[in-house]
Design an enzyme around this catalytic site. Structure first.
Site, PDB file in Angstrom:
ATOM      1  N   CYS A  88       0.774  -1.006  -0.068  1.00  0.00           N
ATOM      2  CA  CYS A  88      -0.234   0.141   0.213  1.00  0.00           C
ATOM      3  C   CYS A  88       0.461   1.576   0.269  1.00  0.00           C
ATOM      4  CB  CYS A  88      -0.881  -0.775   1.278  1.00  0.00           C
ATOM      5  SG  CYS A  88      -1.587   1.287   1.236  1.00  0.00           S
ATOM      6  N   GLY A  89       0.911   1.676  -0.852  1.00  0.00           N
ATOM      7  CA  GLY A  89       1.777   3.264  -1.348  1.00  0.00           C
ATOM      8  C   GLY A  89       1.585   3.802   0.035  1.00  0.00           C
ATOM      9  N   HIS A  90       0.152   5.089  -0.089  1.00  0.00           N
ATOM     10  CA  HIS A  90      -0.272   6.196   0.943  1.00  0.00           C
ATOM     11  C   HIS A  90       0.267   5.279   1.924  1.00  0.00           C
ATOM     12  CE1 HIS A  90      -4.042   3.976   1.925  1.00  0.00           C
ATOM     13  NE2 HIS A  90      -4.209   5.151   2.934  1.00  0.00           N
ATOM     14  N   HIS A 208      -8.064  -3.528  -7.695  1.00  0.00           N
ATOM     15  CA  HIS A 208      -8.420  -2.091  -7.865  1.00  0.00           C
ATOM     16  C   HIS A 208      -8.594  -1.662  -9.467  1.00  0.00           C
ATOM     17  CE1 HIS A 208      -5.853  -3.224  -4.346  1.00  0.00           C
ATOM     18  NE2 HIS A 208      -5.519  -1.333  -3.947  1.00  0.00           N
ATOM     19  N   CYS A 238      -2.951   6.961  -4.560  1.00  0.00           N
ATOM     20  CA  CYS A 238      -3.601   5.600  -4.928  1.00  0.00           C
ATOM     21  C   CYS A 238      -1.227   5.357  -5.704  1.00  0.00           C
ATOM     22  CB  CYS A 238      -3.819   4.908  -5.756  1.00  0.00           C
ATOM     23  SG  CYS A 238      -4.103   3.608  -5.133  1.00  0.00           S
ATOM     24  N   THR A 240       0.202   1.978  -5.116  1.00  0.00           N
ATOM     25  CA  THR A 240       0.357   1.396  -6.176  1.00  0.00           C
ATOM     26  C   THR A 240      -0.486   1.307  -7.787  1.00  0.00           C
ATOM     27  OG1 THR A 240      -1.662   0.261  -5.444  1.00  0.00           O
ATOM     28  CG2 THR A 240       1.187  -0.333  -4.242  1.00  0.00           C
TER      29      THR A 240
HETATM   30  O1  PYC Z   1      -2.112   4.081  -2.011  1.00  0.00           O
HETATM   31  O2  PYC Z   1      -1.601   1.128  -3.014  1.00  0.00           O
HETATM   32  C1  PYC Z   1      -1.987   2.936  -2.437  1.00  0.00           C
HETATM   33  C2  PYC Z   1      -3.661   2.411  -1.710  1.00  0.00           C
HETATM   34  C3  PYC Z   1      -4.105   0.651  -2.308  1.00  0.00           C
HETATM   35  C4  PYC Z   1      -5.289   1.058  -1.395  1.00  0.00           C
HETATM   36  C5  PYC Z   1      -5.472   2.032  -0.963  1.00  0.00           C
HETATM   37  N1  PYC Z   1      -4.176   3.016  -1.116  1.00  0.00           N
END
Ligand code: PYC
Length: 312
Positions: A88-90, A208, A238, A240
């Site tokens: 999860c990037g964020h 996603h 997001c 990813t």
């Molecule tokens: O930032 O990768 C992300 C992410 C995945 C689901 C919610 N945020």
């Protein structure tokens, strides 16, 4: 009374709830193994932390655990309102800000151990973090999909640490006022992928969906709407998802190594992305964003509480 200590943060508007104490004992295996144990045996804990009445569908959880690799500052298992995530990037940016808030890291480069491998990040100070994602790639280009009530859309399938279907020809307006419609269209795309048995590599579920359109800020290169696995939309661009986008741009020769791509979220927050090439068809995306701590709290789950495991 079960007590779970958490620190909440948001990254470009998308919340992360980091569990810093009171989590289950998952043993000493790899983070991938611990993620499996967490998924199979501790679903009530997941739901207690994320779901109402203590949380909401929008939250992403990050359970801190001891790393197996001494070079890593912590291990982490990401989860959401319906299950566990890989990367999860964020969330990684939120965890980095949380570790800094706790005084566990200084400005500089660090490693975080995830179920898909160590993820490098740099804490710049002043809420700014750059993460170096796992190797990402486009698996299939221009997949045509017949979506009931929507029509035919064309999308790329890409791995950004999760599986994504990236669509540009959706014909929708990417604005906050249009969230219900964007959510509906994206759900229908996801169900159509399922119905047609279209997956990522090795049967990986594409959970996603990303809709792209022109930017609406002066800095952005593109705006996106991202539907997460549990039905909530990502308030951030997001991490990813931006990685998956960068992998597609690189595969098309539209973004060169080191060039900057600014991905705008549906609420206008921005991640800055670039990549280095890794082998012939993989890229290592770097994603920079900002995160802020929003709360320090102790969640309580009274054994008598009928909703101690959240509303599921
Ligand atoms: O930032 O990768 C992300 C992410 C995945 C689901 C919610 N945020």
């Amino acid at each position: 009374m079960n007590q779970i200590q958490v620190i909440d943060s948001h990254t470009g508007g998308e919340p992360t709830r980091t569990v810093i104490a009171g989590g289950p004992d998952l043993g000493t295996g790899s983070i991938a193994k611990r993620r499996e144990i967490f998924r199979d045996r501790y679903d009530e804990f997941r739901s207690c932390v994320i779901n109402e009445p203590r949380g909401s569908d929008v939250l992403v959880g990050a359970l801190l655990t001891e790393p197996t690799d001494d070079d890593c500052v912590a291990g982490v298992i990401f989860f959401n309102n319906v299950g566990v995530l890989h990367m999860c990037g964020h969330g990684t940016i939120g965890v980095a800000e949380t570790l800094a808030h706790l005084g566990r890291i200084e400005v500089g480069k660090h490693l975080l151990e995830t179920s898909v491998g160590p993820v490098a990040f740099e804490y710049h100070g002043e809420n700014r973090v750059t993460i170096e994602n796992v190797p990402c790639y486009r698996s299939q280009k221009s997949v045509q999909l017949e979506v009931p009530d929507v029509g035919t859309v064309t999308g790329d399938i890409a791995w950004g640490g999760n599986w994504f279907f990236l669509v540009a020809d959706h014909g929708e307006v990417l604005s906050l006022e249009n969230i219900d419609r964007l959510t509906d269209v994206s759900w229908k795309i996801r169900h159509a992928l399922e119905a047609c048995q279209i997956t990522g590599d090795e049967g990986g579920e594409i959970d996603h969906i990303e809709l792209f359109g022109p930017p609406q800020t002066t800095e952005g290169n593109s705006r996106s709407f991202v539907l997460c696995p549990g039905g909530a939309y990502d308030r951030s661009p997001c991490g990813t998802g931006t990685s998956a986008k960068v992998a597609c741009l690189a595969a098309d020769g539209k973004l060169l190594p080191g060039e900057i791509w600014r991905q705008e979220s549906i609420i206008g927050s921005i991640f800055e992305a670039s990549y280095t090439q890794s082998g012939e068809d993989r890229v290592i995306p770097k994603i920079t964003g900002t995160a802020y701590v929003t709360a320090e709290a102790t969640l309580k789950a009274d054994p008598q509480d009928p909703f101690k495991a959240g509303i599921r």
